[in-house]
Design an enzyme around this catalytic site. Sequence first.
Site, PDB file in Angstrom:
ATOM      1  N   ALA A 128       0.840  -1.210   0.000  1.00  0.00           N
ATOM      2  CA  ALA A 128       0.000   0.000   0.000  1.00  0.00           C
ATOM      3  C   ALA A 128       0.866   1.247   0.000  1.00  0.00           C
ATOM      4  O   ALA A 128       0.540   2.256  -0.653  1.00  0.00           O
ATOM      5  CB  ALA A 128      -0.922  -0.014   1.226  1.00  0.00           C
ATOM      6  N   TYR A 129       1.982   1.183   0.732  1.00  0.00           N
ATOM      7  CA  TYR A 129       2.921   2.319   0.785  1.00  0.00           C
ATOM      8  C   TYR A 129       3.511   2.602  -0.594  1.00  0.00           C
ATOM      9  O   TYR A 129       3.534   3.757  -1.046  1.00  0.00           O
ATOM     10  CB  TYR A 129       4.024   1.998   1.792  1.00  0.00           C
ATOM     11  CG  TYR A 129       5.200   2.927   1.763  1.00  0.00           C
ATOM     12  CD1 TYR A 129       5.105   4.219   2.301  1.00  0.00           C
ATOM     13  CD2 TYR A 129       6.416   2.526   1.214  1.00  0.00           C
ATOM     14  CE1 TYR A 129       6.201   5.069   2.282  1.00  0.00           C
ATOM     15  CE2 TYR A 129       7.504   3.377   1.198  1.00  0.00           C
ATOM     16  CZ  TYR A 129       7.395   4.645   1.729  1.00  0.00           C
ATOM     17  OH  TYR A 129       8.471   5.502   1.707  1.00  0.00           O
ATOM     18  N   LEU A 130       3.959   1.570  -1.285  1.00  0.00           N
ATOM     19  CA  LEU A 130       4.565   1.777  -2.602  1.00  0.00           C
ATOM     20  C   LEU A 130       3.545   2.300  -3.612  1.00  0.00           C
ATOM     21  O   LEU A 130       3.875   3.129  -4.462  1.00  0.00           O
ATOM     22  CB  LEU A 130       5.198   0.471  -3.105  1.00  0.00           C
ATOM     23  CG  LEU A 130       6.434  -0.003  -2.331  1.00  0.00           C
ATOM     24  CD1 LEU A 130       6.918  -1.342  -2.883  1.00  0.00           C
ATOM     25  CD2 LEU A 130       7.555   1.025  -2.384  1.00  0.00           C
ATOM     26  N   LYS A 133       2.972   6.081  -2.659  1.00  0.00           N
ATOM     27  CA  LYS A 133       4.090   6.916  -3.109  1.00  0.00           C
ATOM     28  C   LYS A 133       4.080   7.053  -4.631  1.00  0.00           C
ATOM     29  O   LYS A 133       4.333   8.137  -5.172  1.00  0.00           O
ATOM     30  CB  LYS A 133       5.424   6.314  -2.649  1.00  0.00           C
ATOM     31  CG  LYS A 133       5.632   6.308  -1.149  1.00  0.00           C
ATOM     32  CD  LYS A 133       5.670   7.689  -0.528  1.00  0.00           C
ATOM     33  CE  LYS A 133       6.989   8.391  -0.705  1.00  0.00           C
ATOM     34  NZ  LYS A 133       7.024   9.686   0.029  1.00  0.00           N
TER      35      LYS A 133
END
Length: 218
Positions: A128-130, A133
Site C-alpha cells: 500500500a505504501y509503494l 508513493k
Amino acid sequence: MRIVIAGGHGQIALRLERLLAARGDEVAGIIRKAEQADDLRAAGAEPVVLDLESASVDEVAERLRGADAAVFAAGAGPGSGAARKETVDKAAAVLFADAAVRAGVRRFVVVSSMGADPEHRGDEIFDAYLRAKGEADAHVRALDGLDWTILRPGQLTDDAGTGLVRLEAHTGRGPVPRDDVAAVLAELVDTPATAGLTLGLISGSAPVSVAVKSVAGN
C-alpha cells in the site's frame, strides 16, 4: 534561499535542515505536533505547526508563500497502517504539491521510495505504501506549475554518511545512509537543472556534488 520542508521532524528532514541552515539558507519545517518545535529550532529551522492530514490547500499555500523551494519529506512511518499511507504518503504529498503551485513555488523536491509505483500489486502494508508513493509521484509529475525532482532512495540506514553515492535513473537496489540522502537533497534543491528527473539513490563511489552535477548534465 527560503526552503519549506513538509515532514520537518522526520529523520531525513532534520538532517536536511541542519545542512541548509549551516550553509545560510532560511529553512522552515512543517510539523504536526508543537512539542517537536524545539528539535527543529536546534537544527536551525523555523517550526511551522500544521497538520497536513487536515489542512486545506489555501492553508498550506499560505505557509509556502515567498519560498524559493519546497521539499516533501513527510511519511506516515513504519508503524502506521494502510489508511495512513493514503492520507500522508499520498494525500499529503498531493496537497503539498497543489499548494506549492498555488503559492507560486516552482522548485519542488520529493523524497519518494525505490519501487514506488501506482500499479504495484499486493495486500501488505508495504505494498500500500509503494502504491501511495507512486500515485503521489504521478500527481507531481503531471503538474505544469512545478519544476520537480523526485528522489527514490534505497534501503535507509542510520550509518554515518560517506558522501559517496550512486544517483541515476535506475541504480538497482541497495542501502544508503540517511545522512547521504539529506546531502543529496540539499544539492538537488539548489540544482534546478535536475527538474523533470526521477532519480534512484544508493551508496556508491561518486561524491554527492559530482553525482548531482552529472545527472544535471553539467
